[in-house]
Design an enzyme around this catalytic site. Structure first.
Site, PDB file in Angstrom:
ATOM      1  N   HIS A 231      19.579  77.768 -67.073  1.00 26.49           N
ATOM      2  CA  HIS A 231      18.123  77.948 -67.088  1.00 26.49           C
ATOM      3  C   HIS A 231      17.629  78.705 -68.304  1.00 26.49           C
ATOM      4  O   HIS A 231      16.500  78.531 -68.722  1.00 26.49           O
ATOM      5  CB  HIS A 231      17.665  78.609 -65.793  1.00 26.49           C
ATOM      6  CG  HIS A 231      17.749  77.655 -64.654  1.00 26.49           C
ATOM      7  ND1 HIS A 231      18.873  77.557 -63.878  1.00 26.49           N
ATOM      8  CD2 HIS A 231      16.903  76.696 -64.239  1.00 26.49           C
ATOM      9  CE1 HIS A 231      18.694  76.590 -63.010  1.00 26.49           C
ATOM     10  NE2 HIS A 231      17.523  76.051 -63.195  1.00 26.49           N
ATOM     11  N   CYS A 551      14.440  64.436 -63.472  1.00 26.66           N
ATOM     12  CA  CYS A 551      13.822  65.615 -64.088  1.00 26.66           C
ATOM     13  C   CYS A 551      14.862  66.575 -64.653  1.00 26.66           C
ATOM     14  O   CYS A 551      14.537  67.657 -65.116  1.00 26.66           O
ATOM     15  CB  CYS A 551      12.904  66.333 -63.109  1.00 26.66           C
ATOM     16  SG  CYS A 551      13.749  66.897 -61.641  1.00 26.66           S
TER      17      CYS A 551
HETATM   18  C1  PEP Z   1      18.275  70.082 -62.012  1.00 25.71           C
HETATM   19  O1  PEP Z   1      19.135  70.677 -61.360  1.00 25.71           O
HETATM   20  O2  PEP Z   1      18.533  69.053 -62.702  1.00 25.71           O
HETATM   21  C2  PEP Z   1      16.881  70.558 -62.026  1.00 25.71           C
HETATM   22  C3  PEP Z   1      15.932  69.869 -62.619  1.00 25.71           C
HETATM   23  O3  PEP Z   1      16.638  71.760 -61.441  1.00 25.71           O
HETATM   24  P1  PEP Z   1      16.971  73.159 -62.144  1.00 25.71           P
HETATM   25  O4  PEP Z   1      17.390  72.889 -63.558  1.00 25.71           O
HETATM   26  O5  PEP Z   1      15.768  74.004 -62.062  1.00 25.71           O
HETATM   27  O6  PEP Z   1      18.088  73.680 -61.297  1.00 25.71           O
END
Ligand code: PEP
Ligand code: MG
Length: 619
Positions: A231, A551
């Site tokens: 993240h 996403c």
């Molecule tokens: C993912 O896991 O691909 C996602 C979009 O959620 P995050 O990156 O916030 O865990």
């Protein structure tokens, strides 16, 4: 002494010869600037006295912090081999001294007795004991050298080295601070002193640290730890700050004020750049800006393939500061609003009103374009102190946080938190089209249970006379675990839409931590297992006639776009700055060609061959 100054004592002797460090390219672009070493603010110890009944729990917290600190130091130590020998020779003994202090040392013994005898919290006990040991060491230095140099000090016990006691006192204080930081999960870093245009250099940055960066002040970021799909990297990309993460030797090789070049496209950091390297970097900065301008012209053009198939390009939103970038990107909605930002860098959980206000601002700004709001995805690397402080999550880390009380699991356990967020989202949904997205779903029962809460919240709002849309916003799920992907048919009967989260899907499928440097080479979204799970999910969504989008970070990589189109996907949500590139990829291809490519790719067992096929596509 600030952490910045302390860190300087770890440095190898400075050298003027140009040196290149190789890390992971986390956000494209080139930045040149002076090093700004981030320092952590002193941890706030909010609780110093405890009850006699709590001593065992407090000792357990101390043990957990010791374990965590050891793991951090062992990780640093395991990466020393990539450094030049003389740097290793300087840093290794220091790390060993720290590790020794986390063993059966006076510091640890003393902190344990303080908890027991003086009824103080673990952090108070550590702070007090570290000070006491440091004072004793300095006292010894002032008086005669004696055998009283305790087990709490480092291995460097040279009686003819006059600087040794001071260094040892600093070391014990430093390890005390590390323990207290881990105990209090001290999150807030200060970047207020960063000169304009500087390069932020840190051992590691947590997502909540990255969220505090002001992109108009910080030109680039470089860290020793971290991976490209964690993240922290996602937030840096959202902010558009050229970044290289996971570059071993960085802290030892840089000093505050040194000029460095961060090449976030290549994953290279140049220390002490030569005049030629600087000139090259300046050209790259200008070329990057020109490229961005060129892509900016695509903003108003539709995302349609050469054979007329339309794609839906939306933006992921991590932080409110990104809203203007979303508007400029040409995205036609927000495909993933990560609501964690509202909970980060604060001591208390945001109220229902505060949340409603934030969501409403986003929905209003999007002026009729849809906004998919993901409910809180706590867990894994996303530590959120406010939840700990409110007693909503366990204070002692799970042995395996990525497999613990994450996402929907926490919300179904803390229903008040869940209800408050759903109420806030429903209020905001009066301002424009909204969808509600559930994170970390692994089974149908979770979706059913979440829907029960959702309907209860809506009912209660109507009973109070609150206005909410007659038809409730669709309730969908992240497909980001192999369990969810493989039960996509069953889940599609309960969920109104799917958002494929390839970041976590890759982590859980391949058992590779997405933010972990050592296994970063194994984190490969082109692994055949990943592609099959994506294909299976897309087909299940089509069978059940529900919308599906991608996403995760792969949606932002234009090299993947033809493959995703070939797999039948038409909706992508990416960081705002990637939208024009993905649009360009959509506009340069036909669905027929994409399907031919996908047919080829799905026959491959070697991800490198798949990569070659993607790179060669359209050439
Ligand atoms: C993912 O896991 O691909 C996602 C979009 O959620 P995050 O990156 O916030 O865990
Ligand atoms: Mg995820």
């Amino acid at each position: 002494m600030s952490r910045t100054e302390e860190a300087a004592s770890l440095d190898a002797p400075s050298t003027v010869a140009e040196r290149r460090l190789i890390g992971l390219p986390a956000c494209a672009g080139v930045a040149i600037g002076p090093v700004f070493r981030t320092f952590e603010q002193p941890a706030q110890i909010t609780r110093s006295k405890i009850h006699a009944a709590d001593t065992q729990a407090e000792a357990a917290r101390l043990d957990a912090a010791i374990l965590q600190s050891r793991q951090q130091l062992l990780k640093l130590r395991s990466r020393l081999s990539v450094l030049p020998e003389e740097s290793q020779g300087e840093i290794a003994p220091l790390l060993d001294a720290y590790l020794q202090m986390l063993g059966p040392s006076r510091l640890v013994r003393g902190a344990r007795s303080r908890i027991q005898d003086r009824l103080v919290s673990a952090e108070t006990a550590v702070m007090e004991e570290a000070n006491a040991v440091a004072v004793a060491l300095l006292g010894l230095a002032a008086g005669a050298q004696s055998g009283a140099q305790s087990g709490a000090q480092s291995g460097a016990q040279s009686s003819d080295d006059p600087g040794a006691p001071q260094r040892q006192a600093d070391e014990v204080r430093e390890i005390g601070r590390r323990l207290v930081r881990n105990l209090t999960r001290a999150p807030f870093r200060s970047y207020s002193g960063a000169p304009q245009g500087s390069i932020l250099v840190a051992e590691a940055l947590r997502p909540s640290d990255a969220a505090l960066i002001d992109p108009s002040r910080i030109a680039g970021v470089a860290t020793e730890e971290g991976g490209t799909d964690g993240h922290t990297a996602i937030i840096l990309r959202a902010l558009g700050i050229p970044s290289v993460l996971g570059a071993p030797g960085l802290m030892a090789g840089t000093r505050p004020g040194n000029t460095v070049v961060v090449d976030g496209s290549a994953g290279v950091i140049t220390l002490h750049p030569s005049a030629a390297a600087l000139a090259g970097a300046r050209r790259a900065v200008a070329a990057f800006a020109r490229d961005r301008q060129r892509l900016g012209r695509l903003r108003r053009l539709p995302a349609v393939t050469l054979d007329g198939e339309k794609a839906d390009l939306q933006a992921n939103l991590e932080l409110p500061v990104e809203l203007p970038m979303v508007a400029q990107s040409g995205a036609n909605g927000i495909g993933l609003l990560r609501s964690e930002f509202l909970f980060m860098n604060r001591d208390t959980v945001p109220s229902e009103d505060e949340q409603a206000e934030s969501y409403r601002t986003v929905v209003e700004t999007m002026a009729g374009d849809p906004v998919t709001i993901r409910v809180l995805d706590w867990g894994g690397e996303k530590e959120i102190e406010a939840l700990v402080a409110a007693g909503l999550v366990p204070e002692i880390m799970d042995a395996n946080p990525a497999l613990g009380l994450r996402g929907i699991r926490l919300l179904l356990r803390q229903t008040e938190l869940f209800e408050a967020q759903l109420t806030a989202i429903l209020r905001a949904s009066n301002a424009g089209p909204v969808r509600v997205l559930l994170p970390m779903v692994t089974n149908v029962a979770e979706v059913k249970a979440a829907r029960v809460v959702y309907l209860r919240v809506a009912e209660a709002m109507r009973a109070r006379g609150e206005r909410i849309p007659h038809r409730l916003p669709p309730l969908g799920i992240m497909v980001e675990t192999p369990g969810a992907a493989l039960s996509a048919d069953a889940l599609a009967a309960e969920a109104e839409f799917f958002a494929i989260g390839t970041n976590d899907l890759c982590m859980y499928t391949l058992a590779v931590d997405r933010a972990e440097l050592h296994v970063a080479h194994l984190y490969d979204p082109l692994h055949p297992a990943m592609l099959r799970l994506i294909q299976f999910t897309a087909e299940a969504a089509a069978r059940h006639h529900i919308p599906v989008s991608v996403c995760g970070e792969i949606a932002a990589n234009p090299a993947f776009t033809p493959l995703l189109l070939g797999l039948g996907l038409r909706s992508f949500s990416t960081n705002a700055s990637a939208v024009p590139r993905v649009k360009q990829a959509v506009r340069s291809t036909t669905i027929d060609d994409c399907q031919r490519l996908t047919w080829q790719v799905m026959k491959q067992s070697d991800p490198d061959r798949t990569r070659e096929l993607l790179e060669g596509f359209g050439r």
